[in-house]
Enzyme design. Structure first.
Site, PDB file in Angstrom:
ATOM      1  N   TYR A 178      -1.865  -0.559  10.956  1.00 27.16           N
ATOM      2  CA  TYR A 178      -2.006  -1.206   9.640  1.00 27.16           C
ATOM      3  C   TYR A 178      -0.790  -0.921   8.769  1.00 27.16           C
ATOM      4  CZ  TYR A 178      -3.320  -1.566   4.703  1.00 27.16           C
ATOM      5  OH  TYR A 178      -3.317  -1.842   3.340  1.00 27.16           O
ATOM      6  N   LYS A 182       2.193  -3.437   7.339  1.00 28.99           N
ATOM      7  CA  LYS A 182       2.476  -3.628   5.908  1.00 28.99           C
ATOM      8  C   LYS A 182       3.936  -3.259   5.618  1.00 28.99           C
ATOM      9  CE  LYS A 182       0.051  -4.693   2.971  1.00 28.99           C
ATOM     10  NZ  LYS A 182      -0.351  -6.016   2.430  1.00 28.99           N
ATOM     11  N   THR A 200       0.824  -1.204   0.000  1.00 25.93           N
ATOM     12  CA  THR A 200       0.000   0.000   0.000  1.00 25.93           C
ATOM     13  C   THR A 200       0.865   1.264   0.000  1.00 25.93           C
ATOM     14  OG1 THR A 200      -1.434   1.283   1.468  1.00 25.93           O
ATOM     15  CG2 THR A 200      -0.106  -0.371   2.523  1.00 25.93           C
ATOM     16  N   ASP A 201       0.285   2.371  -0.458  1.00 22.68           N
ATOM     17  CA  ASP A 201       0.994   3.655  -0.394  1.00 22.68           C
ATOM     18  C   ASP A 201       1.067   4.176   1.042  1.00 22.68           C
ATOM     19  OD1 ASP A 201      -1.692   4.385  -0.024  1.00 22.68           O
ATOM     20  OD2 ASP A 201      -1.691   5.937  -1.573  1.00 22.68           O
ATOM     21  N   GLU A 202       0.268   3.574   1.951  1.00 18.62           N
ATOM     22  CA  GLU A 202       0.209   4.106   3.321  1.00 18.62           C
ATOM     23  C   GLU A 202       1.527   3.916   4.067  1.00 18.62           C
ATOM     24  OE1 GLU A 202      -3.466   3.475   5.417  1.00 18.62           O
ATOM     25  OE2 GLU A 202      -4.585   3.266   3.545  1.00 18.62           O
TER      26      GLU A 202
END
Ligand code: NAD
Ligand code: TYD
Length: 351
Positions: free
Chosen positions: A156, A160, A130-132
């Protein structure tokens, strides 16, 4: 013919990817390993007929024995690793399963690939991230590139990021042919109705409050899920081992503007009713809420020739019609009906 192990293939993006792959590569075999958590729904796979080319395995990626058996028995060529706990709000209230699945669960997959592939460079381990992991941008900051430093802010994104680092280490240490993709926010069919776009749409249809966190000016970069699936396909077939690819739609929207867009579209369908925007309700902000995400997808566009097919207008239109046409799907998800099916279907596996 290749055999793909798809983890998390009963979730939102994973199930869209199974549909994509079966259509685009019907000669390949798919092994779909999914634990069917609250986010996994076999109904998402309706239309994927039982066939020699498809096998669903109800199991947990943390189960190293099961993962090894699948590699041994099914002669896995490639892994596309979607399985994860994926909802930021749930990671704030109950982070433990995020560490278990996202971090501990990635490890047996990497170990099995290392053991069974024995430096076969034709194999690919594609880790869907993810970009997060890049953290939060301020207005005016340049978009995330593949070299932006990691700065995850939620349990989260931290889980990741941890799995991304582990995947990277397996390339550098063991030459495992891994590739990581970091994608922006997805929307589209089969998205679980507690995520922003389906939640607002369903609440607006039902005349319920539309919860907007904080001032609603947080920005996300939205991509239609089928464009994400096409991006993963391109990376799996043409991407370079050891590389990472950002995938995104160059499509930044403030949350409040998305909510207004959905309201306006529904007003168009329900002329004469009270404007849906009257349902907007500002609520307490999410703790540690990232302000802005934006993806620079130049690398996958230039190197692999990928670009999104949907504009936001065509994508949101397609998605809203999908939710209108599939009311039974989201009602069954919401009232837990689909869980009863899983319990019945898998009672032989229960404790
Ligand atoms: P999802 O929550 O809808 O689906 C996750 C799936 O994984 C479910 O089917 C669930 O049953 C399964 N699963 C969970 N824990 C498992 C375990 N321990 N063993 C086996 N299966 C398990 O998630 P999604 O939105 O489809 O996201 C898929 C992947 O894409 C995730 O890795 C996520 O981090 C990444 N991603 C998501 C988005 C997004 O906007 N949704 C954006 C970028 C990246
Ligand atoms: P979400 O769909 O949960 O995705 P993510 O947290 O991975 O970005 O949320 C998208 C954005 O919408 C995020 O900034 C949080 C916000 N949001 C709301 O304002 N209200 C809501 O009810 C939800 C679910 C999200």
């Amino acid at each position: 013919m290749k055999t793909l192990l798809i983890t998390g293939g009963a979730g939102f993006i994973g199930s869209n990817f199974v549909h994509h792959w079966v259509k685009q590569h019907p000669e390949d075999r798919i092994i779909n390993l999914d634990a069917l958590t609250y986010a996994g729904n076999l109904e998402n796979l309706n239309g994927i007929e039982p066939s020699e080319n498809y096998r669903f395995v109800h199991g947990n990626i943390c189960d190293a024995d099961l993962v090894n058996t699948l590699f041994e028995d099914e002669k896995i060529d490639h892994v596309v690793h979607f399985a994860a706990e994926s909802h930021v709000d749930r990671s704030i209230t109950a982070p433990e399963t995020f560490i278990k699945t996202n971090v501990h669960g990635t490890f047996p997959l990497l170990e099995a690939a290392r053991k069974y592939w024995a430096n076969d460079t034709r194999r690919r381990f594609l880790h869907v991230s993810t970009d997060e992991v890049y953290g939060s941008l301020e207005a005016g900051d340049p978009a995330f590139t593949e070299t932006t430093a990691y700065a995850p802010n939620s349990p989260y994104s931290a889980s990741k990021a941890s799995s991304d680092h582990l995947v990277r280490a397996y390339f550098h240490t063991y030459d495992l042919p891994v590739i990581t993709t970091n994608c922006s926010n997805n929307y589209g069919p089969y998205q679980f109705p507690e995520k922003l776009i389906p939640l607002v749409f369903i609440h607006a249809l039902e005349g319920k409050p539309l919860p907007v966190y904080g001032d609603g000016k947080q920005i996300r970069d939205w991509l239609h899920v089928s464009d994400h699936c096409r991006g993963i396909d391109a990376v799996l077939q043409q991407g370079q081992p050891g590389e990472t690819y950002n995938i995104g739609g160059c499509n930044e929207w403030a949350n409040i503007d998305i909510v207004h867009q959905i309201c306006t579209r529904l007003d168009g369908l329900h002329a004469g009713e009270k404007p849906k925007a009257e349902l907007i309700t500002y609520v307490t902000d999410r703790p540690g809420h990232d302000r802005r995400y934006a993806i620079d997808a130049g690398k996958i566009m230039h190197e692999l020739g990928w670009k999104p097919e949907y504009t936001f207008e065509t994508g949101i239109e397609q998605t809203l019609h999908w939710y209108l046409d599939n009311q039974g799907w989201w009602e069954r998800v919401r009232d837990g009906e689909y869980r009863k099916f899983i319990e019945q279907q898998y009672k032989s596996l229960a404790g």
